[in-house]
Design an enzyme around this catalytic site. Sequence first.
Site, PDB file in Angstrom:
ATOM      1  N   CYS A  33       0.829  -1.200   0.000  1.00  0.00           N
ATOM      2  CA  CYS A  33       0.000   0.000   0.000  1.00  0.00           C
ATOM      3  C   CYS A  33       0.861   1.247   0.000  1.00  0.00           C
ATOM      4  O   CYS A  33       2.033   1.220   0.340  1.00  0.00           O
ATOM      5  CB  CYS A  33      -0.942   0.042   1.186  1.00  0.00           C
ATOM      6  SG  CYS A  33      -1.897  -1.426   1.458  1.00  0.00           S
ATOM      7  N   ARG A  91       5.205  -0.472  -4.915  1.00  0.00           N
ATOM      8  CA  ARG A  91       4.963  -1.154  -3.654  1.00  0.00           C
ATOM      9  C   ARG A  91       3.947  -2.290  -3.803  1.00  0.00           C
ATOM     10  O   ARG A  91       3.823  -3.129  -2.926  1.00  0.00           O
ATOM     11  CB  ARG A  91       4.459  -0.154  -2.602  1.00  0.00           C
ATOM     12  CG  ARG A  91       5.438   0.960  -2.322  1.00  0.00           C
ATOM     13  CD  ARG A  91       4.804   2.046  -1.459  1.00  0.00           C
ATOM     14  NE  ARG A  91       4.614   1.616  -0.103  1.00  0.00           N
ATOM     15  CZ  ARG A  91       5.501   1.766   0.877  1.00  0.00           C
ATOM     16  NH1 ARG A  91       6.665   2.323   0.629  1.00  0.00           N
ATOM     17  NH2 ARG A  91       5.240   1.367   2.092  1.00  0.00           N
ATOM     18  N   TRP A 150      -3.379  -2.738  -1.258  1.00  0.00           N
ATOM     19  CA  TRP A 150      -3.123  -4.168  -1.481  1.00  0.00           C
ATOM     20  C   TRP A 150      -4.007  -4.895  -0.492  1.00  0.00           C
ATOM     21  O   TRP A 150      -3.852  -4.764   0.715  1.00  0.00           O
ATOM     22  CB  TRP A 150      -1.642  -4.472  -1.252  1.00  0.00           C
ATOM     23  CG  TRP A 150      -1.228  -5.854  -1.631  1.00  0.00           C
ATOM     24  CD1 TRP A 150      -0.843  -6.285  -2.869  1.00  0.00           C
ATOM     25  CD2 TRP A 150      -1.125  -6.998  -0.769  1.00  0.00           C
ATOM     26  NE1 TRP A 150      -0.516  -7.622  -2.837  1.00  0.00           N
ATOM     27  CE2 TRP A 150      -0.673  -8.094  -1.561  1.00  0.00           C
ATOM     28  CE3 TRP A 150      -1.360  -7.214   0.588  1.00  0.00           C
ATOM     29  CZ2 TRP A 150      -0.464  -9.353  -1.038  1.00  0.00           C
ATOM     30  CZ3 TRP A 150      -1.155  -8.485   1.110  1.00  0.00           C
ATOM     31  CH2 TRP A 150      -0.714  -9.532   0.293  1.00  0.00           C
ATOM     32  N   ASN A 190      -2.718   2.460   5.840  1.00  0.00           N
ATOM     33  CA  ASN A 190      -1.861   1.308   5.549  1.00  0.00           C
ATOM     34  C   ASN A 190      -1.693   0.509   6.830  1.00  0.00           C
ATOM     35  O   ASN A 190      -1.561   1.081   7.906  1.00  0.00           O
ATOM     36  CB  ASN A 190      -0.468   1.753   5.092  1.00  0.00           C
ATOM     37  CG  ASN A 190      -0.473   2.329   3.703  1.00  0.00           C
ATOM     38  OD1 ASN A 190      -1.463   2.241   2.988  1.00  0.00           O
ATOM     39  ND2 ASN A 190       0.633   2.932   3.319  1.00  0.00           N
ATOM     40  N   GLY A 191      -1.630  -0.818   6.703  1.00  0.00           N
ATOM     41  CA  GLY A 191      -1.406  -1.651   7.871  1.00  0.00           C
ATOM     42  C   GLY A 191      -2.579  -2.579   8.131  1.00  0.00           C
ATOM     43  O   GLY A 191      -3.512  -2.695   7.329  1.00  0.00           O
ATOM     44  N   GLU A 196      17.117 -18.182  -5.353  1.00  0.00           N
ATOM     45  CA  GLU A 196      16.779 -16.844  -5.807  1.00  0.00           C
ATOM     46  C   GLU A 196      16.319 -16.858  -7.260  1.00  0.00           C
ATOM     47  O   GLU A 196      15.364 -16.163  -7.627  1.00  0.00           O
ATOM     48  CB  GLU A 196      17.987 -15.907  -5.635  1.00  0.00           C
ATOM     49  CG  GLU A 196      17.838 -14.529  -6.242  1.00  0.00           C
ATOM     50  CD  GLU A 196      16.647 -13.741  -5.719  1.00  0.00           C
ATOM     51  OE1 GLU A 196      16.280 -12.743  -6.378  1.00  0.00           O
ATOM     52  OE2 GLU A 196      16.069 -14.104  -4.673  1.00  0.00           O
ATOM     53  N   LYS A 248      12.653 -15.590  -8.679  1.00  0.00           N
ATOM     54  CA  LYS A 248      12.532 -14.536  -9.680  1.00  0.00           C
ATOM     55  C   LYS A 248      11.666 -14.992 -10.843  1.00  0.00           C
ATOM     56  O   LYS A 248      10.828 -14.234 -11.345  1.00  0.00           O
ATOM     57  CB  LYS A 248      13.931 -14.164 -10.183  1.00  0.00           C
ATOM     58  CG  LYS A 248      14.117 -12.718 -10.588  1.00  0.00           C
ATOM     59  CD  LYS A 248      13.772 -11.748  -9.485  1.00  0.00           C
ATOM     60  CE  LYS A 248      14.486 -12.065  -8.189  1.00  0.00           C
ATOM     61  NZ  LYS A 248      13.951 -11.363  -7.019  1.00  0.00           N
ATOM     62  N   GLU A 284       7.867 -15.416  -9.716  1.00  0.00           N
ATOM     63  CA  GLU A 284       7.105 -14.235  -9.300  1.00  0.00           C
ATOM     64  C   GLU A 284       6.735 -13.327 -10.455  1.00  0.00           C
ATOM     65  O   GLU A 284       5.777 -12.560 -10.334  1.00  0.00           O
ATOM     66  CB  GLU A 284       7.841 -13.454  -8.198  1.00  0.00           C
ATOM     67  CG  GLU A 284       9.129 -12.781  -8.589  1.00  0.00           C
ATOM     68  CD  GLU A 284       9.799 -12.096  -7.399  1.00  0.00           C
ATOM     69  OE1 GLU A 284       9.099 -11.754  -6.430  1.00  0.00           O
ATOM     70  OE2 GLU A 284      11.015 -11.903  -7.457  1.00  0.00           O
ATOM     71  N   HIS A 332      16.114 -37.726  -4.182  1.00  0.00           N
ATOM     72  CA  HIS A 332      15.442 -38.097  -2.936  1.00  0.00           C
ATOM     73  C   HIS A 332      13.956 -37.737  -2.981  1.00  0.00           C
ATOM     74  O   HIS A 332      13.366 -37.367  -1.963  1.00  0.00           O
ATOM     75  CB  HIS A 332      16.126 -37.426  -1.746  1.00  0.00           C
ATOM     76  CG  HIS A 332      17.531 -37.917  -1.510  1.00  0.00           C
ATOM     77  ND1 HIS A 332      17.809 -39.167  -1.009  1.00  0.00           N
ATOM     78  CD2 HIS A 332      18.718 -37.325  -1.742  1.00  0.00           C
ATOM     79  CE1 HIS A 332      19.111 -39.335  -0.929  1.00  0.00           C
ATOM     80  NE2 HIS A 332      19.695 -38.234  -1.370  1.00  0.00           N
ATOM     81  N   LYS A 356       6.084  -4.587  -3.272  1.00  0.00           N
ATOM     82  CA  LYS A 356       7.517  -4.353  -3.160  1.00  0.00           C
ATOM     83  C   LYS A 356       7.958  -4.301  -1.707  1.00  0.00           C
ATOM     84  O   LYS A 356       8.927  -4.928  -1.314  1.00  0.00           O
ATOM     85  CB  LYS A 356       7.874  -3.035  -3.862  1.00  0.00           C
ATOM     86  CG  LYS A 356       9.355  -2.675  -3.819  1.00  0.00           C
ATOM     87  CD  LYS A 356      10.183  -3.650  -4.626  1.00  0.00           C
ATOM     88  CE  LYS A 356      11.619  -3.240  -4.719  1.00  0.00           C
ATOM     89  NZ  LYS A 356      12.430  -4.251  -5.427  1.00  0.00           N
TER      90      LYS A 356
END
Length: 594
Positions: free
Chosen positions: A2, A27, A73, A99-100, A471, A475, A478, A494, A589
Site C-alpha cells: 500500500c 509497492r 493491497w 496502511n497496515g 533466488e 525470480k 514471481e 530423494h 515491493k
Amino acid sequence: MCGIVGYIGQQDVKDILLNGLEKLEYRGYDSAGIAVVNEAGVHIFKDKGRIAHLRTVVDETVLSTVGIGHTRWATHGAPNQRNSHPHQSSTGRFTIVHNGVIENELELRQEFLPNYNFISDTDTEVIAALIEHFVLEKEDVELAIRHVMSLLHGSYALGVIDANNPEVLYAAKNKSPMLIGLGEGFNMIGSDAMAMLQCTNQFVEIEDEEFIKLTREGVTIYNLLGVTVKRDPFTAELDASDIEKGTYPHYMLKEIDEQPYVIRRIVEQYFEDGDIKIDQEIVKAVKEADRLYIIAAGTSMHAGFVGKQMFEQLAGIPTEVHISSEFVYNTPVISKKPLFIFISQSGETADSRAVLVKIKQLGYPSLTITNVPGSTLSREADHTLLLYAGPEIAVASTKAYTAQVAVQAVLAAKVAGKTDLDLSRELAIVANVMESITDHKEQYEAIAKDYLTQRNCFYIGRHVDYYVALEAALKLKEISYIQTEGFAAGELKHGTIALIEKGTPVIAIVSQESVNLNTRSNVKEVKARGANTVIISLRSLSSETDQIVIDDVHPLLTPLVTVVPTQLISYYAALQRGFDIDKPRNLAKSVTVE
C-alpha cells in the site's frame, strides 16, 4: 504494501496526489483512490485497478488544495471499488486512508460500534467510525484521534481529513512507514520520499504512536499524550531522475543493467586507498559475537544465505539464516553473545521489524543492511550499513539483491582483517563480468523462448550455487508465473526427480570446482528422464555443451554473476507471456504487514 500520499498547500491537489501515487506503484496494489476537500465538501474518486484507470475516474472540474491518496493491497475484503480507500465515517465528516492491519478490529466493532452500518469489509472503515464516535463524546478532534490510536492493536499509517475543518490534515503512525514532507506554503505526508520528491526533498521522520497536525504554514508532531515532539528535518539523498525508466521498457530491465554501476558504487563508498571503510563500532559488534543471526525474507533471505558463506569462510563466525516471519513466533535457542543482522531492501519489512522489536526487548545488539536511509529498520537498529543501490522500483528485486551480497562480502572481509582477498579488485572484476552478461541479452531471450515452454521449471545447484538457485527460482515464478523450484542438486533423487518428465526445464548452476562434477552428474540424471537442461557455468569449469558460460570471478563472489543470467531469463520469460513485469499480480515491493 500500500501507499499513502497527502498534501495541504496552495496548488490544485489532484495531480500532486495522482503523480505521488504513481511513484508508489512499485509497492504493489490492486486498487487506488483519492479524496479532496473544498467549500462544497469532500469528493472521493476510487476504484479497482491501476492509477491510469483512476485518472479517468477523477473529475477534473473539482478544484482543491487539500487531499489524501492511497494505493491498496487487499488484506481485509476483496479488491473492489467498495473496499478501495479512502473510506468515510457514516456522516461523511471524516475521510481516511490507512496502511497496515488492525488486529483487534472485531473487538472494537463489538465494544464501540455494535449497531454501526459498515459499507466495506475493511478494518480501515472501523477507524473512521471510531474517530467520529469519539469526537461526539470528547468534542475535540485531536483528542479523539489520539484516543483511537491508543485503542488500535496492530499497524497503521493514517491520513485523515475533517470536512468541518479543511484547513488541517491529520496523520498518525505505528509500525507502518510514513514521512512528513516540508515545503514553502505547503506540507505533505507520504509512505516514502519518492511519493513527495516532485514537490520537496526535505523530510521529517515519524516515530511509532505519533500524531501529526499539518497546515499550509507548518507541522506539529505529538505523542499519544499530546506532548509536542521536536525533530529536525533531513534532506533526501534521492534524485527524482533515478526513478524514471528513461528509454527502458521496464524498470526491471533498467535495474538489471544498473548492477555493474551499483557494485562500483559500493566499492567507491566502502573502500579508500585499499582499506575498507566501515564504522569500527559495527566491526567490533561483529567480532564480539559468538554467532550471527541473519533475519530476512524472500530475496533478502537468499542474499543472507550467501552472506552466511562469507561470514563463515572469511571471518570464521558461525552464522544462521532465519525467515523473519518464522523467527518471531518460533524463536530458536539463542547463543550467549549474538548479533542480529537484518537484511531488507526497503527497511520496512514488517516481519523483520517484529523480530527487531523482540530482540531489542531481550537486549541483543542489531545491525540493519538496507537500501533506504531513515527507514524503520535502519532507525531502530543499533547500526546500519547502506546498499547504495539507488531506488529499486520493480517488485522483483535484482540490483538490491546483488548489493546485499556485495555489502555482506565487504563487512565479512573487514571483520576478517588482512586476507589474500583483494576485495576491491575482485568486485571491480565482478562489475565488468556483469556488464559482459547484460551486453548479450539476446542469448537469454532465446533461452527463455526455447526452454521455458512448460508450466514447471527447476533450478539446481550445490554449495553456494544452491542459494542462487533459490533466488533464480523465486525470480522466475514471481514474474512469469511458471511454477519454479530451486533445489540442492543432490536432493533431486530423494523424491523430486519423480516430477521430471519429457520437456521439463532444468537449469543448473555450476560455479564451484569442488562440486562441478557432482552437479553435472545430477544434470545427466534428469536429462536421462527427458528433462530439457541448461547449464550456467564459469569459463574455467565449462564444457563445450554448456549454454551459458560466464567469465571467472573469485569463488566467494560467484553468486554476484551467476544470478544475472537468471534475472534476464526471468525477464524475457515474463515478457514473452505478456505479463506485467514490474508489478506482478498479488505482490508488493515493500511488505509492511505481517
